[in-house]
Design an enzyme around this catalytic site. Structure first.
Site, PDB file in Angstrom:
ATOM      1  N   ARG A  63       0.858  -1.187   0.000  1.00  0.00           N
ATOM      2  CA  ARG A  63       0.000   0.000   0.000  1.00  0.00           C
ATOM      3  C   ARG A  63       0.890   1.233   0.000  1.00  0.00           C
ATOM      4  NH1 ARG A  63       1.828   1.805   3.979  1.00  0.00           N
ATOM      5  NH2 ARG A  63       0.775   3.772   3.574  1.00  0.00           N
ATOM      6  N   GLY A  64       0.241   2.402  -0.179  1.00  0.00           N
ATOM      7  CA  GLY A  64       1.010   3.634  -0.347  1.00  0.00           C
ATOM      8  C   GLY A  64       1.177   3.849  -1.846  1.00  0.00           C
ATOM      9  N   ALA A  65       0.891   5.073  -2.299  1.00  0.00           N
ATOM     10  CA  ALA A  65       0.806   5.318  -3.746  1.00  0.00           C
ATOM     11  C   ALA A  65       2.049   4.876  -4.533  1.00  0.00           C
ATOM     12  CB  ALA A  65       0.492   6.789  -3.985  1.00  0.00           C
ATOM     13  N   ARG A 106      -6.826  -0.428  -7.542  1.00  0.00           N
ATOM     14  CA  ARG A 106      -7.305   0.604  -6.605  1.00  0.00           C
ATOM     15  C   ARG A 106      -7.420   1.894  -7.407  1.00  0.00           C
ATOM     16  NH1 ARG A 106      -4.312   1.037  -0.922  1.00  0.00           N
ATOM     17  NH2 ARG A 106      -6.188   2.196  -0.361  1.00  0.00           N
ATOM     18  N   GLN A 214      -2.584   2.750   9.715  1.00  0.00           N
ATOM     19  CA  GLN A 214      -1.253   2.838   9.105  1.00  0.00           C
ATOM     20  C   GLN A 214      -0.282   3.606  10.013  1.00  0.00           C
ATOM     21  OE1 GLN A 214      -4.119   3.446   7.508  1.00  0.00           O
ATOM     22  NE2 GLN A 214      -4.030   2.970   5.336  1.00  0.00           N
ATOM     23  N   ASP A 255      -1.759  10.852  -2.734  1.00  0.00           N
ATOM     24  CA  ASP A 255      -2.105   9.764  -3.652  1.00  0.00           C
ATOM     25  C   ASP A 255      -2.342  10.270  -5.068  1.00  0.00           C
ATOM     26  OD1 ASP A 255      -2.788   8.568  -0.885  1.00  0.00           O
ATOM     27  OD2 ASP A 255      -2.683   6.888  -2.283  1.00  0.00           O
ATOM     28  N   ASN A 265      -5.374  12.490  -0.439  1.00  0.00           N
ATOM     29  CA  ASN A 265      -4.515  11.692   0.455  1.00  0.00           C
ATOM     30  C   ASN A 265      -5.425  10.993   1.468  1.00  0.00           C
ATOM     31  OD1 ASN A 265      -1.850  10.841   1.290  1.00  0.00           O
ATOM     32  ND2 ASN A 265      -2.141  12.082   3.123  1.00  0.00           N
ATOM     33  N   LYS A 266      -4.818  10.235   2.336  1.00  0.00           N
ATOM     34  CA  LYS A 266      -5.552   9.421   3.309  1.00  0.00           C
ATOM     35  C   LYS A 266      -6.643  10.222   4.026  1.00  0.00           C
ATOM     36  CE  LYS A 266      -5.274   5.948   3.891  1.00  0.00           C
ATOM     37  NZ  LYS A 266      -6.226   5.042   3.169  1.00  0.00           N
TER      38      LYS A 266
HETATM   39  O1  MRU Z   1      -4.685   3.318   1.745  1.00  0.00           O
HETATM   40  P1  MRU Z   1      -3.208   3.502   1.717  1.00  0.00           P
HETATM   41  O2  MRU Z   1      -2.516   3.029   2.945  1.00  0.00           O
HETATM   42  O3  MRU Z   1      -2.587   2.977   0.441  1.00  0.00           O
HETATM   43  O4  MRU Z   1      -3.017   5.088   1.685  1.00  0.00           O
HETATM   44  C1  MRU Z   1      -1.724   5.628   1.671  1.00  0.00           C
HETATM   45  C2  MRU Z   1      -1.713   7.103   1.769  1.00  0.00           C
HETATM   46  O5  MRU Z   1      -2.727   7.750   1.779  1.00  0.00           O
HETATM   47  C3  MRU Z   1      -0.377   7.770   1.752  1.00  0.00           C
HETATM   48  O6  MRU Z   1      -0.406   8.945   2.505  1.00  0.00           O
HETATM   49  C4  MRU Z   1      -0.006   8.113   0.306  1.00  0.00           C
HETATM   50  O7  MRU Z   1      -0.135   7.005  -0.520  1.00  0.00           O
HETATM   51  C5  MRU Z   1       1.354   8.647   0.200  1.00  0.00           C
HETATM   52  S1  MRU Z   1       2.539   7.396   0.536  1.00  0.00           S
HETATM   53  C6  MRU Z   1       4.056   7.961   0.153  1.00  0.00           C
END
Ligand code: MRU
Length: 365
Positions: A63-65, A106, A214, A255, A265-266
């Site tokens: 996970r994470g963009a 996703r 997270q 993201d 973002n999250k």
């Molecule tokens: O749902 P996730 O855990 O994939 O979401 C991740 C985030 O929102 C991060 O802040 C974003 O991807 C940046 S990670 C460098």
């Protein structure tokens, strides 16, 4: 996906210590450190075909963009190999279909679609026989470039924080933006790491980041490993932290960043930006160019992923909400550009972002 034996993920991939490498390509297999079970267990999953990679992305093994984009690039290699091994007439068309499915695993993080698009471009430019090697080289390049971008953004972001003067201060971060979410080092967490090493900050507050935690599970773990002082707080404690002068900057990842500087973002990031503005606290977004989507004029066009209601109705497998309750579970939100003080990218920093400054740096779609 197959589970291999538990092993440690710590690996030194740059001169800096403590860079985790949660995505590894070994013996024609993609290995992913399973982020669902961290920090309690360090388990690696093996992806041997594109469907394994899609499952891993959807189930949040990875996970994470940026990390999703990197995994997808290796997924394209596995898709090619699957089709090549069948040696059937429609292999190229079948690969195209698999890439489409991969891109849709996703919806919000644009790094995923971007990485798959890069693979599609190779399909146009390379003969089938050499396409596999080209796709693997692409995946490795995307992986390495992301780490390099993070190290660069770490320095640039720390430079911005350094303008605050000599007294170290506290910062607040949200979700996990570290080595686990990227090719290594991290975006927002990369800036925090660099700022800490320069003595600019003395305390990191990590939002727990409901509902997937997270922050509690991954960010707290990464920072502890580095010996960076971290305090874990509930998401709803953020306003009180700010009101009590505990933090001077909020530092988050992204993201997808639209052409006008709006940032997806999250979930919870938007609330932090509103709170920060109210309390006179500055707000930094850190993301590589692969997170920028100049085809969308504003954040209104960004698709926001909704995840399963069980993420809210249950806790650690135990039902906590009444049966049949309706659930609203968007896992990202959009922060309007006017609430952002600076976007730090590998191409440069954009202060008070707007469409003109974004286009000057990233061009037109
Ligand atoms: O749902 P996730 O855990 O994939 O979401 C991740 C985030 O929102 C991060 O802040 C974003 O991807 C940046 S990670 C460098």
């Amino acid at each position: 996906m197959q589970t291999t034996e538990t092993q440690t993920a710590a690996q030194s991939v740059t001169p800096r210590d403590c860079i985790l490498s949660p995505i590894q390509w070994r013996d024609d297999t993609l290995l992913l450190l399973d982020q669902r079970v961290l920090p309690a267990s360090e388990v690696w999953l093996e992806c041997r075909n594109p469907q394994d990679v899609i499952d891993a992305i959807q189930k949040m093994v990875v996970r994470g963009a940026p990390a999703i984009g990197i995994a997808a690039a290796y997924g394209a290699v596995l898709a090619y190999r699957e089709q090549a091994s069948k040696a059937s007439v429609g292999a190229s068309e079948a690969l195209r279909t698999q890439l489409d499915t991969l891109a849709e695993a996703r919806p919000t993080a644009v790094n995923l679609a971007w990485a798959v698009n890069e693979a599609r471009t190779l399909m146009q430019n390379y003969a089938w026989d050499v396409l596999g090697d080209a796709l693997l080289a692409l995946a490795k390049r995307i992986h390495q470039d992301d780490l390099a971008a993070n190290l660069l953004m770490g320095e640039s972001g720390a430079e911005v924080l350094g303008q605050e003067g000599d007294t170290p201060f506290g910062v607040l971060t949200h979700c996990n933006t570290g080595s686990l979410a990227t090719g290594g080092y991290g975006t927002a967490l990369g800036v925090i790491r660099s700022a800490w090493s320069k003595g600019l900050i003395d305390q990191v507050y990590a939002d727990e980041t409901r509902p997937w935690l997270q922050g509690a599970r991954l960010t707290a773990w990464e920072l502890q490993k580095d010996g960076i002082p971290v305090v874990l707080n509930t998401d709803s404690a953020a306003a009180w932290l700010m009101a009590n002068d505990r933090v001077r900057w909020v530092i988050v990842g992204a993201d997808r960043i639209a052409a006008n500087g709006d940032v997806a973002n999250k979930i919870g990031t938007y609330s932090l930006a509103v709170l920060a503005r109210h309390h006179g606290i500055r707000f930094m977004v850190v993301a590589p160019e692969s997170t920028v989507d100049m085809s969308l004029m504003s954040g209104k066009g960004i698709e926001i992923e909704q995840r399963a209601q069980e993420e809210l109705t249950s806790l650690a497998g135990q039902r906590i909400a009444p049966e049949n309750v309706e659930v609203f579970n968007p896992v990202f939100d959009v922060t309007p550009a006017e609430l952002i003080d600076v976007i730090v990218t590998d191409k440069g920093c954009i202060f008070d972002p707007d469409i003109n400054k974004m286009q000057a740096l990233f061009g037109h779609a």
